[in-house]
Design a protein around this motif. Structure first.
Motif, PDB file in Angstrom:
ATOM      1  N   THR A  69       0.832  -1.208   0.000  1.00  0.00           N
ATOM      2  CA  THR A  69       0.000   0.000   0.000  1.00  0.00           C
ATOM      3  C   THR A  69       0.863   1.253   0.000  1.00  0.00           C
ATOM      4  O   THR A  69       0.586   2.224  -0.723  1.00  0.00           O
ATOM      5  CB  THR A  69      -0.932   0.006   1.232  1.00  0.00           C
ATOM      6  N   ALA A  70       1.912   1.256   0.828  1.00  0.00           N
ATOM      7  CA  ALA A  70       2.788   2.424   0.901  1.00  0.00           C
ATOM      8  C   ALA A  70       3.437   2.716  -0.447  1.00  0.00           C
ATOM      9  O   ALA A  70       3.546   3.881  -0.865  1.00  0.00           O
ATOM     10  CB  ALA A  70       3.855   2.196   1.969  1.00  0.00           C
ATOM     11  N   GLU A 110       0.938   4.434  -2.693  1.00  0.00           N
ATOM     12  CA  GLU A 110       0.380   5.727  -2.300  1.00  0.00           C
ATOM     13  C   GLU A 110       1.417   6.784  -1.931  1.00  0.00           C
ATOM     14  O   GLU A 110       1.073   7.966  -1.828  1.00  0.00           O
ATOM     15  CB  GLU A 110      -0.579   5.523  -1.116  1.00  0.00           C
ATOM     16  N   ASP A 111       2.649   6.415  -1.699  1.00  0.00           N
ATOM     17  CA  ASP A 111       3.644   7.367  -1.201  1.00  0.00           C
ATOM     18  C   ASP A 111       4.890   7.325  -2.088  1.00  0.00           C
ATOM     19  O   ASP A 111       5.575   6.294  -2.178  1.00  0.00           O
ATOM     20  CB  ASP A 111       4.017   7.023   0.246  1.00  0.00           C
ATOM     21  N   TYR A 135       0.315   2.979   6.904  1.00  0.00           N
ATOM     22  CA  TYR A 135      -0.286   2.224   5.795  1.00  0.00           C
ATOM     23  C   TYR A 135      -0.626   0.786   6.185  1.00  0.00           C
ATOM     24  O   TYR A 135      -0.981  -0.023   5.326  1.00  0.00           O
ATOM     25  CB  TYR A 135       0.673   2.206   4.597  1.00  0.00           C
TER      26      TYR A 135
END
Length: 526
Positions: free
Chosen positions: A329-330, A333-334, A378
């Protein structure tokens, strides 16, 4: 001897630590960390006089005079009348460890130190399992060497397994026993209805698979070498007597271990912190990591059952599910997680460069630490718990139904064959029909991305993982949540929060056909 236990029984052995896991951190350990490790090491080490002191306080060692509890058959009958499966589990576990109270004594010792209960009541576990049932199982079931049963010995420091191929028949097996070999039944719950019932109830208390092994040992013999296990072990002495010795974990690295140890020699384990004789009706609990060995006295055989749980059920095991998902997820999204590594990082990082004094190393490690801290934001904790829950429900034994639950579920529906035709097949649920889950742990909603799936245990096998995980992709999520959270109360089909009457009926009929719910009153054929 207790050993690593799953539904099929022990996996006695050890895994080597991976090369990467065994590498030391390049940064020196700080003094506070050293002090913390020393404190932890002291916390997990006990002396014999500590246990005697606890005995005087009537805390960890209980020398009772005929501690009484209800007979097992009476208890199980009474538990059928209990309206809540969680309460059944609480009551059965309290009976198992009676007279130790779950609060505060047991909780204070869980995963920390052994508990000995000497009841002076040889009939306390009567009806759970016996040598007569052992013999009956051999005669009437396909018990296979190496799958369902092991023949073992431990003589002059040498541990051996003597399994021939094929089925374990009484003629050969009892000859092994007469020759001084121990017999270990690896999954008695597959053959014994009582053991199955006890474990199926206890698994809801533990929130983790409950397994069992049965050990039958002739007089004057020992069947297993000293070792430790990766499970919480409850030794229930059923017949005869057995001499047990329990030892502290040898180091902090062996406290609450992830895998079972190899066999130890006597000079590797030190002095026992507990040296006791269990008699019929007694119980001995010890956490994973505590080394143990047992042998039979000269004048009697021994039959004991080991109940085990909490195999790979640690915070670390949850994080093994959580961290990959958090990282995925990180990275999505980042942008900080997607930036490239330094062009020259191989020149100053890695084991071959771990002793270098290089400011680039400090900067690199600081960057990693910063990303690790951000990773928490996250972490899909609920999704990771659902992954653990899916594994647990697959591990579970199927529930044992009371007569009332059977009569009011699909398992007691009136459909039958008679007069040359199928009769009683038109049982119909109605809007006013009161329904509830068969048990609090019978089913669970688990999310996986955009999909929500209902996993359940009612179609599991008594043989570990014989069946694939049982699940239903769930469309009526709110209604299923309502039904789960309503337990142990019955609710009417009409109360299910579905958009249409047809959807309510469809969901109820599906759950009834899968054996997940039962009705307040038995259904009758139309």
């Amino acid at each position: 001897m207790a050993s690593v236990t799953d539904r099929n029984g022990p996996v006695n052995g050890c895994r080597k630590r991976s090369t990467l896991a065994s590498l030391r951190c390049s940064k020196p350990r700080s003094a506070p960390a050293d002090r913390q490790r020393a404190a932890l090491s002291h916390q997990w080490r006990f002396e014999a006089h500590d246990l005697l002191f606890f005995q005087q306080k009537d805390c960890e060692t209980h020398n009772g005079e005929g501690f009484d509890g209800p007979a097992l058959d009476v208890l199980l009958t009474d538990l059928e009348k209990v309206n809540n499966s969680r309460e059944r589990a609480n009551r059965l576990f309290q009976w198992l460890i009676h007279p130790v109270l779950f609060f505060p004594h047991y909780r204070e010792n869980w995963e920390k130190k052994p508990i000995l209960i000497q009841r002076q009541n040889p009939d306390y576990y009567k009806g759970l399992f016996s040598t007569a049932e052992f013999d009956c199982i051999l005669r009437n079931n396909d018990v296979q060497y190496g799958v369902n049963l092991d023949v073992t010995s431990y003589t002059n420091g040498k541990r051996e397994t003597h399994n021939p191929p094929g089925r374990a028949l009484p003629y050969t097996l009892w000859d092994f026993y007469e020759s001084g070999c121990s017999l270990r039944m690896l999954n008695p719950q597959a053959f014994s209805s009582t053991v199955w019932q006890v474990l199926s109830i206890l698994q809801e208390k533990f929130g983790s698979m409950a397994g069992a092994n049965v050990y039958l040992t002739p007089a004057r013999t020992q069947g297993f070498a000293p070792h430790y296990d990766d499970i919480e072990a409850f030794i229930l002495q059923l017949e005869g007597k057995k001499h047990w010795r329990v030892y502290n974990p040898r180091s902090e690295d062996e406290v609450l271990p992830l895998v079972s140890s190899p066999n130890f020699s006597q000079d590797e384990i030190g002095q026992p912190i507990m040296d006791v004789v269990l008699e019929a009706g007694d119980l001995l609990y010890f956490p994973r990591g505590f080394i143990h060995q047992d042998d039979c006295l000269p004048d009697t055989h021994s039959l004991h059952l080991t109940v085990s749980s909490f195999q790979r059920n640690s915070w670390g095991d949850l994080l093994l599910k959580l961290m990959p998902a958090a990282l995925e997820t990180a990275m999505e999204e980042d942008v900080e997680f997607r930036k490239g590594l330094p062009l020259d990082y191989l020149q100053f990082m890695g084991v071959q460069n771990s002793e270098k004094e290089d400011p680039r190393r400090d900067k690199f490690i600081a960057c990693v630490e910063g990303l690790m801290k951000k990773l928490v934001d996250y972490a899909p904790v609920d999704a990771a718990v659902d992954q653990k829950a899916k594994d647990f429900l697959h591990d579970c034994l199927p529930p044992v139904l009371s007569a009332e639950e059977k009569a009011s579920s699909v398992y007691g529906a009136p459909a039958r064959w008679g007069d040359g035709e199928a009769l009683g097949v038109t049982v119909q649920l109605k809007g006013q029909t009161q329904i509830r889950l068969l048990g609090a742990g019978a089913a669970r909603l688990c999310g996986d991305g955009d999909t929500v799936t209902l996993f359940y245990t009612t179609e599991n096998s008594r043989v570990y993982h014989k069946e694939e995980p049982k699940s239903i992709e769930m469309k009526h999520i709110d209604a299923m949540e309502f039904l789960i959270h309503s337990y142990p109360k019955f609710v009417s089909v009409a109360c299910l929060p579905c958009e249409t009457v047809e959807a309510k009926m469809s969901l109820a009929e599906l759950l009834f056909e899968k054996g997940l719910i039962h009705t307040a009153e038995p259904l009758t054929a139309e």
